[in-house]
Design an enzyme around this catalytic site. Sequence first.
Site, PDB file in Angstrom:
ATOM      1  N   GLY A  78      56.578 -52.027  -7.678  1.00  0.00           N
ATOM      2  CA  GLY A  78      56.060 -51.600  -6.384  1.00  0.00           C
ATOM      3  C   GLY A  78      55.082 -50.458  -6.598  1.00  0.00           C
ATOM      4  O   GLY A  78      55.215 -49.702  -7.557  1.00  0.00           O
ATOM      5  N   GLN A  83      49.790 -43.397  -4.667  1.00  0.00           N
ATOM      6  CA  GLN A  83      49.939 -43.342  -6.126  1.00  0.00           C
ATOM      7  C   GLN A  83      48.647 -43.684  -6.865  1.00  0.00           C
ATOM      8  O   GLN A  83      48.573 -43.510  -8.080  1.00  0.00           O
ATOM      9  CB  GLN A  83      51.052 -44.294  -6.586  1.00  0.00           C
ATOM     10  CG  GLN A  83      52.430 -43.872  -6.108  1.00  0.00           C
ATOM     11  CD  GLN A  83      53.491 -44.820  -6.612  1.00  0.00           C
ATOM     12  OE1 GLN A  83      53.677 -45.889  -6.063  1.00  0.00           O
ATOM     13  NE2 GLN A  83      54.177 -44.434  -7.675  1.00  0.00           N
ATOM     14  N   CYS A 125      60.196 -44.021 -10.927  1.00  0.00           N
ATOM     15  CA  CYS A 125      58.944 -44.053 -10.169  1.00  0.00           C
ATOM     16  C   CYS A 125      57.788 -43.952 -11.150  1.00  0.00           C
ATOM     17  O   CYS A 125      57.833 -43.145 -12.080  1.00  0.00           O
ATOM     18  CB  CYS A 125      58.918 -42.879  -9.197  1.00  0.00           C
ATOM     19  SG  CYS A 125      57.401 -42.765  -8.239  1.00  0.00           S
ATOM     20  N   LEU A 126      56.759 -44.774 -10.944  1.00  0.00           N
ATOM     21  CA  LEU A 126      55.593 -44.745 -11.837  1.00  0.00           C
ATOM     22  C   LEU A 126      54.917 -43.378 -11.828  1.00  0.00           C
ATOM     23  O   LEU A 126      54.258 -43.009 -12.789  1.00  0.00           O
ATOM     24  CB  LEU A 126      54.583 -45.823 -11.426  1.00  0.00           C
ATOM     25  CG  LEU A 126      55.029 -47.278 -11.608  1.00  0.00           C
ATOM     26  CD1 LEU A 126      53.976 -48.222 -11.056  1.00  0.00           C
ATOM     27  CD2 LEU A 126      55.312 -47.595 -13.064  1.00  0.00           C
ATOM     28  N   HIS A 167      61.723 -47.551  -1.335  1.00  0.00           N
ATOM     29  CA  HIS A 167      61.042 -46.621  -2.232  1.00  0.00           C
ATOM     30  C   HIS A 167      59.551 -46.503  -1.861  1.00  0.00           C
ATOM     31  O   HIS A 167      59.013 -45.400  -1.769  1.00  0.00           O
ATOM     32  CB  HIS A 167      61.215 -47.120  -3.676  1.00  0.00           C
ATOM     33  CG  HIS A 167      60.610 -46.234  -4.719  1.00  0.00           C
ATOM     34  ND1 HIS A 167      61.366 -45.455  -5.574  1.00  0.00           N
ATOM     35  CD2 HIS A 167      59.315 -46.008  -5.064  1.00  0.00           C
ATOM     36  CE1 HIS A 167      60.551 -44.782  -6.379  1.00  0.00           C
ATOM     37  NE2 HIS A 167      59.305 -45.111  -6.094  1.00  0.00           N
ATOM     38  N   GLU A 168      58.905 -47.649  -1.626  1.00  0.00           N
ATOM     39  CA  GLU A 168      57.461 -47.632  -1.329  1.00  0.00           C
ATOM     40  C   GLU A 168      57.188 -47.084   0.078  1.00  0.00           C
ATOM     41  O   GLU A 168      56.217 -46.362   0.285  1.00  0.00           O
ATOM     42  CB  GLU A 168      56.847 -49.028  -1.489  1.00  0.00           C
ATOM     43  CG  GLU A 168      57.009 -49.647  -2.882  1.00  0.00           C
ATOM     44  CD  GLU A 168      56.687 -48.707  -4.034  1.00  0.00           C
ATOM     45  OE1 GLU A 168      55.776 -47.873  -3.888  1.00  0.00           O
ATOM     46  OE2 GLU A 168      57.366 -48.796  -5.070  1.00  0.00           O
ATOM     47  N   HIS A 171      57.207 -43.464  -0.070  1.00  0.00           N
ATOM     48  CA  HIS A 171      55.939 -42.940  -0.589  1.00  0.00           C
ATOM     49  C   HIS A 171      54.923 -42.759   0.541  1.00  0.00           C
ATOM     50  O   HIS A 171      54.171 -41.785   0.560  1.00  0.00           O
ATOM     51  CB  HIS A 171      55.324 -43.910  -1.607  1.00  0.00           C
ATOM     52  CG  HIS A 171      55.730 -43.658  -3.029  1.00  0.00           C
ATOM     53  ND1 HIS A 171      55.481 -42.473  -3.685  1.00  0.00           N
ATOM     54  CD2 HIS A 171      56.360 -44.453  -3.927  1.00  0.00           C
ATOM     55  CE1 HIS A 171      55.940 -42.560  -4.932  1.00  0.00           C
ATOM     56  NE2 HIS A 171      56.481 -43.749  -5.106  1.00  0.00           N
TER      57      HIS A 171
END
Length: 202
Positions: A78, A83, A125-126, A167-168, A171
């Site tokens: 995701g 990001q 998380c990226l 999660h997204e 963000h």
Amino acid sequence: MRRDGISRTMADKSTSSDATTVKLPETPAAPPRKIYPIVKYGDPVLEKPGATVRTFDAALEELSEDMFASMYAAQGVGLAAPQVGKGIRLAVVDVSNGKNSEAKIVLVNPEIIHAEGEVREEEGCLSIPGFRGYVVRPQFVTVKAQNLKGEPFEIRGENLLARAFCHEIDHLAGVLFLQHLSMLKRDLIKRKIKKLRKEGEW
Ligand SMILES: [Zn+2]
């Protein structure tokens, strides 16, 4: 969301250095895409709520495809627009790691309209590479969003997909998974990142 954050087998041997040894998903016949560098924790864009998307044009479509490509390149499941430095309410999700084109989900202006159950699982998380923590998320969620044409739709997710949606969507509100951890765990991670930053490794 980071793929190894939810897989125990990957999590056990996961460090930022072994990302290069993982085979990238194949994307045959795909046009060349812009691969965005992933914005790391500390950049204010990650902690600001995104703006509502009101223009549904070719540029939005381009951005979402570039986000899929950037997400696959970074081994994620995701990715949210902040990001890649874009403060808008757009996110892409694919829990199949690019293996199934039908698993590609674009969420524009998404919101969770129903949540059910609880699952405690490790998450990463990226934008916070190398760190993971256990986060309780709903087992099932229903998300209401718009597609790239601006048409409203609803989608239901279970387990990993539900976790990725949460999660997204977090963000897009400027919320990181760190905020769901205990204060102790969160402070520990923040201290380690501070040290990495001092050493020029973040
Ligand atoms: Zn994330």
